[in-house]
Design an enzyme around this catalytic site. Structure first.
Site, PDB file in Angstrom:
ATOM      1  N   LYS A   1      -5.408  48.613 -46.244  1.00 22.14           N
ATOM      2  CA  LYS A   1      -6.267  49.344 -47.092  1.00 22.14           C
ATOM      3  C   LYS A   1      -5.741  49.198 -48.581  1.00 22.14           C
ATOM      4  CE  LYS A   1      -5.847  53.015 -43.375  1.00 22.14           C
ATOM      5  NZ  LYS A   1      -4.902  54.074 -42.848  1.00 22.14           N
TER       6      LYS A   1
ATOM      7  N   ALA B   1     -31.179  63.292 -47.140  1.00 21.04           N
ATOM      8  CA  ALA B   1     -31.595  61.790 -47.247  1.00 21.04           C
ATOM      9  C   ALA B   1     -33.267  61.632 -47.587  1.00 21.04           C
ATOM     10  CB  ALA B   1     -31.198  61.048 -46.074  1.00 21.04           C
TER      11      ALA B   1
ATOM     12  N   LYS C   1     -10.651  48.033 -41.247  1.00 24.67           N
ATOM     13  CA  LYS C   1     -10.016  47.665 -42.546  1.00 24.67           C
ATOM     14  C   LYS C   1      -9.334  46.312 -42.354  1.00 24.67           C
ATOM     15  CE  LYS C   1      -7.299  51.043 -40.339  1.00 24.67           C
ATOM     16  NZ  LYS C   1      -7.768  52.408 -39.905  1.00 24.67           N
TER      17      LYS C   1
ATOM     18  N   ILE D   1     -11.836  60.906 -47.149  1.00 21.10           N
ATOM     19  CA  ILE D   1     -11.589  60.993 -48.599  1.00 21.10           C
ATOM     20  C   ILE D   1     -12.388  59.927 -49.138  1.00 21.10           C
ATOM     21  CG2 ILE D   1     -10.103  60.936 -50.573  1.00 21.10           C
ATOM     22  CD1 ILE D   1      -7.529  61.206 -48.798  1.00 21.10           C
TER      23      ILE D   1
ATOM     24  N   ASP E   1      -0.711  48.162 -41.624  1.00 23.62           N
ATOM     25  CA  ASP E   1      -2.220  48.986 -42.066  1.00 23.62           C
ATOM     26  C   ASP E   1      -2.384  49.122 -43.358  1.00 23.62           C
ATOM     27  OD1 ASP E   1      -4.448  50.850 -40.763  1.00 23.62           O
ATOM     28  OD2 ASP E   1      -3.158  52.205 -41.619  1.00 23.62           O
TER      29      ASP E   1
ATOM     30  N   GLY F   1      -8.515  60.054 -37.642  1.00 25.79           N
ATOM     31  CA  GLY F   1      -9.062  61.200 -36.564  1.00 25.79           C
ATOM     32  C   GLY F   1     -10.810  61.058 -36.639  1.00 25.79           C
TER      33      GLY F   1
ATOM     34  N   VAL G   1     -10.722  53.274 -45.419  1.00 25.34           N
ATOM     35  CA  VAL G   1      -9.526  53.650 -46.248  1.00 25.34           C
ATOM     36  C   VAL G   1      -9.265  55.243 -46.215  1.00 25.34           C
ATOM     37  CG1 VAL G   1      -8.321  53.417 -48.443  1.00 25.34           C
ATOM     38  CG2 VAL G   1      -9.859  51.621 -47.702  1.00 25.34           C
TER      39      VAL G   1
ATOM     40  N   VAL H   1     -13.916  56.803 -33.015  1.00 21.32           N
ATOM     41  CA  VAL H   1     -14.848  56.939 -34.298  1.00 21.32           C
ATOM     42  C   VAL H   1     -16.405  56.796 -33.994  1.00 21.32           C
ATOM     43  CG1 VAL H   1     -15.169  55.925 -36.573  1.00 21.32           C
ATOM     44  CG2 VAL H   1     -13.126  56.017 -35.751  1.00 21.32           C
TER      45      VAL H   1
END
Lengths: 432, 432
Positions: free
Chosen positions: B208, B35, B108, B139, B204, B305, B135, B16
């Site tokens: 979330k 921005a 999370k 999305i 997990d 991912g 989470v 990440v």
């Protein structure tokens, strides 16, 4: 609650305006908690004052002329819920921004035609121009494009953007009825307008697509770049053949980044039955967005109606109450690109073609020759049943070909003996 | 570009962290445009400096200790991408907020256990605590709950929140293999951890769900309120029977407003094949949100991912760069409600039960009597094939009953002669 209330003027008290007022009333406490200040409707304007709208107008100033809202120093934000691409709606938004008010609108026609100019006016005024409700009802898709997915370079987006068309196509399939019968019924039920052209000819979906494309690609709204084709020519036979071939017919809006520019088009598509969008039925809308980091995301919900649209209008008001300032189309208005138009003629893809032919030997040989002459190869041909010397549908699926070659081949085929109607072509989209 | 850059410190350079850095580098211009200021990574911290992460660390300050990032006066926002519910991740976030820095995290477990306390710390500091990446990958579901759908009173939400479990269940169904075989393969492919408990036992997904529930209902995160059940007991036979009965098995997280309080639970469910969530397969996540105005909305995308998670982290950074201030869970931390817990025992609904029974006459009569004694009525019973005196699965679907009655009946049934394994119950959810 120490912060000053956000004072809201609502122009238009039809379904959306009345719905917005209801939500602001019903959830006043919740909204104040979420915004840190009150969201306070203070004035309204509509044509007829006395009409019963299912919501009380007590305590609200009444304006016979919506422009009064734009001039009122006691109003911070004007919610333009009148509609129409020009006339009063446009004048109201322009004046409100000029007078330093934020503008929230559900008006897709206005934005499709004047989006870039209004964005510049908002930027000059230092105020928000927000329009979540203009596209896909309550689905927060504009927010997703301007914020939630804004770390991505969007490669394409597509969606079911018109609930009336999706309802008609769904009914045709599930009830086994033809377009005209379902349309007539939809009109009776109030799902379709007396003049259905705006919906069934793809104009409404085109407005929404142009707004989505501008938001996704950071460009000026360019409705003129959208090629439009509606669903009038889709027959029950097409729907049945599609299912047999493993597809479902949906009216899609598609905006795609290509080497030649941005493709923007609205037309019936055959999509694979397994595609998420294939099972979005009835009055639901869905938008699929593909970004370089996030991959494929899907957003689905009711595309219209009082509740969903009011949900979107009030979400915009909440953003403004929270002090968020986002450029209308995600980038500064002065920096909005003129999106290069990718010509539809250069589109390459597979398609489905239905011919109405007199059932006698030799006709298909001529069709096949025309396709060969334009370097188009067939994937499959279906003729169900025989009816010597009567007119029968023959359908073909064609491998990937350019739109230009297809159109030429189909024009040629239309001139053959025994072909009794113009060939109908429905593009196949696999989104691979 | 006249505004000062947003200076970012990244703690953790695993998938990440490295992905975040890549997106910030690859889209520096686009992000600055969106921005109105530069999003500038200035410092990083990770365990091993020399490791090849597919992205250059040139020009970035290296910190051996992530806490240095929280102390650095040249950093505006700390991206905590280390993980773990306590220890260094928690200390880093607390210190960063105390020192007046914004915090973006993908953690999370941390939020599930300390979300409310961190939200209060952020509020005290007047800084953002953002966690879109915690989470459902890329999305933008947290944004949808805190902003896009914030005009709604949310009535329920549910979703596929763990990609590993969804992958395993999908593979079991499509490849016809048992849980243990698919899990072993997923571990080999790197889709599942060596210790898979966190995923396959629902922990997990529970983390979330607790975060989603807090965001939807404006309450303190209450992981202890989530009843957890994983997928270890789901067999290929269950999956086959489900399909035969018109259902698909998914591990769902469900948070629902009921008269008794907020229900929060994670367990395998049978959902109707036609439900949008039934066709969300493999590593995809989906969240369905129902609001009083908007109706039903669905959000779908990759749940994990490098790309999707980085997309969410950078979206949060963009919000901060734009100056947005949203309370962590949508309402001021001081006003977060203690969500009343609805006891699972009071849940009412239909379910599927699989018994492993010795195939001989009379056993089912005893089962039926137990159900009758607990006022539970059967909808259907299936026994496929005969195998006298051998062990065979018998499955039943039961009409709506309370969880308490069901558990009592199943405990009683487990004690009958000829029942050779504890009965397995899978709740049926139709979301009607």
């Amino acid at each position: 609650m120490t912060a000053s209330p956000l004072r809201i003027g609502i122009a238009g008290l039809g379904t959306v305006g009345a719905g917005t007022l209801k939500v602001l009333r019903a959830h006043a406490d919740l909204l104040a908690l979420r915004a840190g200040r009150e969201l306070k409707p203070v004035a309204v304007s509509a044509r007829a004052r006395g009409k019963n709208r299912g919501v009380s107008l007590d305590g609200l100033r009444w304006c016979d002329d919506p422009l009064q809202l734009a001039a009122d120093p006691e109003i911070d934000v004007v919610a333009e819920l009148i509609g129409g691409s020009d006339g009063i709606a446009r004048g109201l938004c322009e004046l409100a921004l000029r007078n330093g008010k934020h503008v929230v609108t559900a008006n897709k026609a206005l934005l499709a035609h004047h989006g870039a100019a209004l964005a510049r006016a908002a930027e000059t005024a230092g105020r928000a121009l927000a329009f979540e409700a203009a596209v896909a009802g309550g689905i927060p898709i504009i927010k997703a494009l301007r914020e939630g997915l804004a770390a991505n370079r969007i490669t394409q987006l597509y969606g079911i953007l018109n609930g009336t068309c999706n309802y008609i196509l769904t009914q045709m399939r599930t009830e086994g009825r033809e377009f005209s019968a379902v349309l007539a019924e939809a009109q009776k039920l109030g799902y379709a307008e007396a003049d259905p052209s705006f919906d069934v000819d793809g104009i409404d979906a085109g407005h929404k697509l142009a707004i989505l494309a501008a938001s996704a690609f950071g460009g000026e709204v360019d409705f003129g770049a959208v090629s439009l084709e509606g669903i009038r020519h889709v027959t029950l036979a097409d729907i049945r053949f599609a299912e047999e071939l493993g597809y479902r017919i949906k009216l899609l809006g598609i905006a795609r980044r290509t080497e030649l520019g941005i493709e923007q088009r609205v037309h019936p598509c055959m999509v694979p039955l397994a595609a998420p969008i294939a099972s979005v039925d009835g009055v639901y809308n869905a938008v699929v967005v593909e970004g370089d980091s996030v991959g494929t995301t899907v957003f689905e919900g009711r595309g219209a109606g009082e509740g969903p649209t009011a949900s979107a209008v009030v979400a915009d008001l909440l953003d403004i109450a929270r002090g968020h300032k986002i450029p209308a189309f995600g980038v500064p208005a002065a920096r909005l690109a003129k999106l290069p138009r990718a010509p539809l003629a250069k589109r390459k893809g597979p398609c489905y073609v239905r011919l109405m032919v007199v059932d006698r030997p030799g006709i298909f040989a001529a069709v096949a020759a025309s396709l060969r002459d334009h370097q188009i190869s067939m994937e499959s041909v279906l003729q169900r049943g025989r009816a010597p010397d009567a007119v029968v549908p023959v359908v073909m699926t064609l491998h990937e070909a350019t739109e230009a070659a297809l159109q030429q081949a189909l024009a040629e085929i239309a001139r053959h003996d025994g072909i009794v109607e113009p060939p109908r072509m429905i593009r196949i989209e696999t989104f691979a």
